[in-house]
Design a protein around this motif. Structure first.
Motif, short mmCIF file in Angstrom:
data_model
loop_
_atom_site.label_atom_id
_atom_site.label_comp_id
_atom_site.label_asym_id
_atom_site.label_seq_id
_atom_site.Cartn_x
_atom_site.Cartn_y
_atom_site.Cartn_z
N TRP A 270 -17.33 32.21 37.95
CA TRP A 270 -18.78 32.21 37.71
C TRP A 270 -19.12 32.69 36.31
N VAL A 271 -18.30 33.55 35.73
CA VAL A 271 -18.50 33.91 34.33
C VAL A 271 -18.13 32.72 33.44
N ALA A 272 -17.09 31.98 33.82
CA ALA A 272 -16.72 30.77 33.06
C ALA A 272 -17.86 29.76 33.05
N ALA A 273 -18.58 29.64 34.18
CA ALA A 273 -19.69 28.69 34.26
C ALA A 273 -20.83 29.09 33.33
N LEU A 274 -21.05 30.39 33.16
CA LEU A 274 -22.14 30.87 32.32
C LEU A 274 -21.80 30.86 30.84
N THR A 275 -20.52 30.87 30.51
CA THR A 275 -20.08 31.08 29.12
C THR A 275 -19.27 29.92 28.56
N PHE A 276 -19.41 28.73 29.14
CA PHE A 276 -18.74 27.54 28.62
C PHE A 276 -17.22 27.67 28.65
N GLY A 277 -16.69 28.41 29.63
CA GLY A 277 -15.24 28.49 29.81
C GLY A 277 -14.61 29.80 29.41
#
Length: 334
Positions: A270-277
């Protein structure tokens, strides 16, 4: 009589991409007294080097005041009178420009880790987008990030997760930062560029022409000049701040571990989804110089941007880890 010429095997063209990377050395070699001495040595400038911009006993009152004001303005932006489609559009476009192009591509994978190379004009463009995020200029951002990788999750890591979520998320910025003294030692490559030196000292000024542009667009479209300014600057800054800070906090506390990176880094979808990977953080700490953070089915939108630049001939020397390649593959696969 001349000897007959020997037949030579045809030369096969080499693959245009990449270097295969090994796993990083674990950060625990920098723990304890040895780690403290290493950190102190980095803060002592060599002859001719600049002195760090912030001493270990300096309380960053300017940062504290700025953060308080910008968070208040972000709340003001959410008042009903400032909602509009153009305001939301300005937020989304600038979120992509600053968080993806600026922070993840520019400050992080390009300048901090040199995971790929681009022409100077494009590198400076990405750095300028990063400066628009107001996470400080490129030299200080890169220096602190490189320091973090040297001492990740140890006592001398300035946003170590050992002190809990709040500290690693934003508390470390509201206290003295001894690691600032190490920035000149860690950023000699960037300090050579006069534009980066200027950008490092004047990154806040970039918000002025941006605010003027947003106000003009808002007035011309009837959406309201202040609506676009509030959504495009303070609200966008606060959201980008907290999404970026989640990489320092959440991905060192929650998620899955795929590699022994020697620290507390985790892969957090979910952090990857918010931060473009950027949330595939355990992969990153295992292979810090890789242009790609998401492996297999892990979605990494920043990597897709880099792939596009490589296809257009703009990105060269793209570095990928062996872990991202299928077994038995002779060359990197993207």
């Amino acid at each position: 009589m001349a000897a007959p010429a020997r037949a030579t095997a045809p030369v096969r063209p080499t693959a245009p991409v990449t270097q295969r990377l090994a796993t990083r050395k674990p950060a625990f070699i920098n723990q304890g007294v040895s780690g403290e001495r290493r950190a102190e040595a980095l803060q002592r400038p060599r002859q001719g080097e600049a002195v760090g911009t912030q001493g270990s006993k300096t309380t960053p009152w300017v940062t504290i005041g700025f953060m308080a004001v910008i968070h208040v303005l972000a709340v003001v932006a959410l008042l009903p009178q400032f909602w509009s489609v153009p305001a939301v559009a300005s937020f989304l476009v600038l979120y992509w420009v600053t968080a993806c192009l600026g922070v993840t591509i520019g400050y992080h994978r390009l300048l901090s880790h040199r995971a790929f190379r681009v022409p100077q004009w494009l590198e400076r463009f990405f750095a300028t987008c990063g400066a628009l995020s107001c996470q400080h200029g490129p030299i200080d951002w890169v220096g602190l990030h490189r320091h973090h990788h040297k001492f990740s999750d140890t006592e001398v890591d300035h946003h170590t997760s050992l002190k809990g979520f709040w500290w690693s998320h934003m508390g470390w910025m509201l206290a003295p930062i001894p690691a600032m003294g190490a920035v000149p030692r860690l950023t000699g490559d960037l300090a050579k560029d006069p534009y980066y030196r200027w950008l490092n000292n004047n990154f806040l000024l970039l918000q002025v022409p941006l605010a003027a542009l947003l106000f003009w667009i808002g007035t011309a479209t009837g959406a309201g000049g202040w609506a676009l300014v509030l959504w495009g600057i303070p609200l966008r800054l606060v959201v980008v701040y907290h999404c970026t800070w989640l990489v320092n906090s959440a991905t060192h506390l929650w998620g899955e571990v795929s590699h022994d990176s020697g620290d507390g880094s985790r892969n957090n979808p979910w952090v990857a989804a918010l931060t473009f990977g950027e949330g595939w953080h355990n992969n990153h700490h295992a292979f810090p110089h890789s242009a790609r953070h998401g492996f297999g089915r892990q979605i990494d939108l920043t990597w897709q941007h880099i792939r596009l630049m490589r296809a257009l001939g703009l990105a060269q020397q793209v570095r990928l880890p062996a872990a991202a390649q299928p077994r038995g593959c002779a060359r990197p696969v993207a």
